[in-house]
Design a protein around this motif. Structure first.
Motif, short mmCIF file in Angstrom:
data_model
loop_
_atom_site.label_atom_id
_atom_site.label_comp_id
_atom_site.label_asym_id
_atom_site.label_seq_id
_atom_site.Cartn_x
_atom_site.Cartn_y
_atom_site.Cartn_z
N THR A 57 0.87 -1.16 0.10
CA THR A 57 -0.11 0.10 0.03
C THR A 57 0.86 1.24 0.12
O THR A 57 1.83 1.46 0.85
N GLY A 58 0.72 2.27 -1.00
CA GLY A 58 1.52 3.26 -1.18
C GLY A 58 2.72 3.18 -1.87
O GLY A 58 3.23 4.27 -2.09
N LYS A 59 3.04 1.83 -2.19
CA LYS A 59 4.34 1.78 -2.93
C LYS A 59 3.90 2.14 -4.57
O LYS A 59 2.73 1.83 -5.01
N SER A 60 4.99 2.53 -5.37
CA SER A 60 4.80 2.74 -6.70
C SER A 60 5.35 1.83 -7.65
O SER A 60 6.29 1.06 -7.07
N VAL A 61 4.82 1.52 -8.88
CA VAL A 61 5.06 0.26 -9.66
C VAL A 61 5.13 0.98 -11.06
O VAL A 61 4.52 1.73 -11.46
N PHE A 62 5.93 0.41 -11.91
CA PHE A 62 6.33 0.86 -13.30
C PHE A 62 6.27 -0.20 -14.10
O PHE A 62 7.42 -1.33 -13.95
N PHE A 63 5.52 -0.55 -15.11
CA PHE A 63 5.52 -1.56 -16.04
C PHE A 63 6.10 -1.34 -17.38
O PHE A 63 5.71 -0.16 -17.90
N MET A 64 7.43 -2.16 -17.44
CA MET A 64 8.05 -1.71 -18.83
C MET A 64 7.19 -2.43 -20.32
O MET A 64 7.50 -1.96 -21.20
N GLY A 65 6.53 -3.56 -19.95
CA GLY A 65 5.98 -4.20 -21.10
C GLY A 65 6.64 -5.31 -21.37
O GLY A 65 7.59 -5.13 -21.91
N ASP A 66 6.03 -6.66 -21.51
CA ASP A 66 6.61 -7.85 -21.96
C ASP A 66 5.64 -9.00 -22.26
O ASP A 66 5.74 -9.32 -23.45
N ASN A 67 4.68 -9.11 -21.66
CA ASN A 67 3.90 -10.45 -21.71
C ASN A 67 2.33 -10.18 -22.11
O ASN A 67 1.66 -11.10 -22.15
N LEU A 68 1.86 -9.03 -22.17
CA LEU A 68 0.71 -8.51 -22.54
C LEU A 68 -0.39 -8.59 -21.28
O LEU A 68 -1.70 -8.48 -21.42
N LEU A 69 0.22 -8.94 -20.09
CA LEU A 69 -0.61 -9.12 -19.00
C LEU A 69 -0.47 -7.77 -18.14
O LEU A 69 -1.12 -7.80 -17.01
N GLU A 70 0.14 -7.13 -18.66
CA GLU A 70 0.43 -5.68 -17.75
C GLU A 70 -0.97 -4.87 -17.24
O GLU A 70 -1.23 -4.45 -16.23
N ILE A 71 -2.29 -4.93 -18.24
CA ILE A 71 -3.07 -4.02 -17.95
C ILE A 71 -3.83 -4.68 -16.82
O ILE A 71 -4.23 -4.06 -15.64
N SER A 72 -4.03 -5.97 -16.89
CA SER A 72 -4.72 -6.80 -15.79
C SER A 72 -3.86 -6.85 -14.32
O SER A 72 -4.74 -6.38 -13.32
N ILE A 73 -2.61 -6.94 -14.49
CA ILE A 73 -1.90 -6.60 -13.29
C ILE A 73 -1.74 -5.51 -12.46
O ILE A 73 -1.90 -5.44 -11.29
N ALA A 74 -1.75 -4.41 -13.50
CA ALA A 74 -1.81 -2.98 -13.01
C ALA A 74 -3.01 -2.78 -12.48
O ALA A 74 -2.98 -1.85 -11.14
N ARG A 75 -4.30 -3.05 -12.89
CA ARG A 75 -5.54 -2.96 -12.40
C ARG A 75 -5.65 -3.52 -10.88
O ARG A 75 -6.01 -2.79 -10.00
N PHE A 76 -5.09 -4.73 -11.00
CA PHE A 76 -4.95 -5.37 -9.36
C PHE A 76 -4.32 -4.89 -8.50
O PHE A 76 -4.47 -4.47 -7.34
N SER A 77 -3.10 -4.27 -8.78
CA SER A 77 -2.00 -3.58 -8.28
C SER A 77 -2.69 -2.27 -7.43
O SER A 77 -2.47 -1.78 -6.31
N ILE A 78 -3.41 -1.41 -8.54
CA ILE A 78 -4.04 -0.04 -8.04
C ILE A 78 -5.28 -0.59 -6.90
O ILE A 78 -5.12 0.09 -5.95
N ARG A 79 -5.80 -1.46 -7.21
CA ARG A 79 -6.91 -1.96 -6.20
C ARG A 79 -6.13 -2.41 -4.83
O ARG A 79 -6.89 -2.25 -3.91
#
Length: 461
Positions: free
Chosen positions: A314-336
């Protein structure tokens, strides 16, 4: 009512920094248990597969290389005779139910007519041969699975929708024509179904069983999976069949099932994280006119079980560089989960197939009161590294090639390929996703605590 922030898409000119899609053999040969994969290409492809499969090569995985020599490339040899010799040896040694040819960049360059040769050898050998051109022209390595699944779609038996005679109200029997009879057209109560649900994607069998069970709790029965564990158990496709994907990199399979097999696609978010799994089930229930029961309570219980992980990120930041096309789903879950996502890099974005996932991302950002992350398609890695220097994220989810350089610059990293092989779908596997995300953060925290303890002991001594 707060309006949703519309996501902005950017496109850079970076190359596709990703694995070769023939690496899909590494997990598909385990999923399709009675198959044999024949990769047609040069020795370089063979070396790559040996490295991708690692020590599993000693377990005799069901794959082989049809190596192209100089004579093949210069068209001095007969491709059909060479492939016939290799496939005959495969039949004698392994006797698989299906042989899947994986075309590579080499077969594209020399214009090898795999689709023309396959039917002739299939008739001669008596074994189905499926051609999938999983070469480097794809955007991401996970699309190799998409190519194989789309090719297998054409081999599924035909589904004839069960109807009812309005005058006599007697069910009219329907016959499935194809490679195998689908006995699942009849429900447990003996009634003929008017619609069928087929899920596509190749999660481990345990995950597929969990998703089947979740839908069964809502009185929805899954007719089959594509790909199936056995070639003879391929699900029937046709009009009256609803299909739904579990991974965001399967857009070609979705398109093929709609355009070629006349199926209806259920556009749902993907079942990654408790929020995504609930939305996925609710969407399927709405299509089948079923009222979902107990999903809110089940999701809340999962969130309670994740409190130990949520306290770390919680409160940590993350940056997705892009590799396997799972990025949108994992980013959405991370934000939640309470994280701040600076940027979502993605090699390729099919906005129609991921429309529901993007909408859920917007809703999640509004719910968590966090701004929409920047979405960059085909990102330039050099520019991304410069942006990371400015933003200083707590974590970067990246391909393996950039992990060590970023770690040297004091940015914690996580290999995106690990999410591809981990069990991340469904309610019960949400902990596995957070285990991957939090591991580098916990490692750094423990390292800092260890250094502080060591410094304290030095001062005291």
């Amino acid at each position: 009512m707060k309006t949703l922030e519309i996501p902005t898409f950017e496109c850079e000119t970076g190359n596709y920094h990703t694995f070769c899609p023939i690496s899909c053999v590494a997990w598909l040969y385990q999923k399709i248990e009675d198959s044999f994969f024949l990769v047609v290409g040069t020795k370089t492809r063979g070396y790559f597969l040996q490295n991708a499969l690692g020590v599993m090569i000693f377990a005799e995985p069901r794959y082989a290389m049809a190596e192209s020599e100089e004579g093949d490339i210069s068209a001095q040899l007969n491709d059909q005779k060479e492939l016939e010799r290799i496939c005959l040896q495969i039949k004698n040694d392994r006797n698989p139910s299906v042989i899947i040819w994986i075309g590579t960049c080499t077969t594209e360059i020399i214009k090898m007519d795999l689709e023309g040769i396959a039917p002739k050898l299939e008739k001669q050998l008596g074994i189905p041969i499926v051609v999938a051109r999983a070469n480097g022209l794809d955007y991401a390595f996970t699309q190799g699975e998409d190519t194989v699944s789309a090719a297998t779609t054409h081999r599924c038996p035909e589904y004839i929708r069960c109807t009812t005679n309005e005058q006599t109200e007697d069910p009219i029997e329907s016959v499935v024509v194809g490679a195998a009879q689908n006995k699942k057209l009849i429900s447990e109560k003996g009634e003929l179904r008017k619609n069928s649900l087929v899920l596509f994607g190749s999660p481990p069998s345990s995950v597929a069983s969990q998703l089947n069970l979740e839908l069964k709790r809502q009185s929805i029965s899954v007719s089959g999976w594509l790909p199936s564990q056995k070639y003879a158990e391929l699900p029937a496709l046709g009009e009256g069949v609803y299909v739904c994907g579990v991974n965001p990199f399967l857009s070609r399979t979705a398109t093929t099932s709609m355009r070629r097999r006349k199926c209806q696609l259920i556009g749902a978010p993907f079942p990654i994280g408790p929020d995504g799994t609930r939305a996925w089930i609710e969407k399927i229930c709405s299509v089948f006119d079923m009222k979902p029961e107990g999903l809110e309570e089940r999701e809340n219980q999962i969130w309670k079980n994740l409190k130990d992980y949520l306290g770390v990120i919680t409160g940590k930041s993350v940056f997705f560089m892009g590799d396997n096309l799972l990025e949108i789903s994992i980013a959405r879950f991370s934000i939640r989960c309470g994280m701040i996502v600076y940027e979502i890099g993605i090699p390729y974005m099919d906005r129609r197939y991921q429309a529901a996932e993007l909408l859920l991302l917007q809703e999640t950002c509004a719910k968590m009161k966090t701004p929409m992350p920047r979405i960059v398609e085909k990102p330039d890695n050099y520019s991304q590294v410069q942006r990371m220097h400015e933003l200083r994220p707590d974590l970067a989810i990246t391909g393996m090639a950039h992990a060590n350089p970023l770690e040297a610059r004091d940015i914690d990293t996580k290999w995106s390929v690990e999410f591809t092989f981990a069990q991340i779908h469904g309610f019960t596997n949400a902990r596995d996703v957070l285990e991957l995300v939090t591991r580098p953060l916990r490692r750094k925290k423990n390292s800092i605590l260890g250094c502080q303890s060591l410094s304290r002991q030095t001062i005291e001594s």
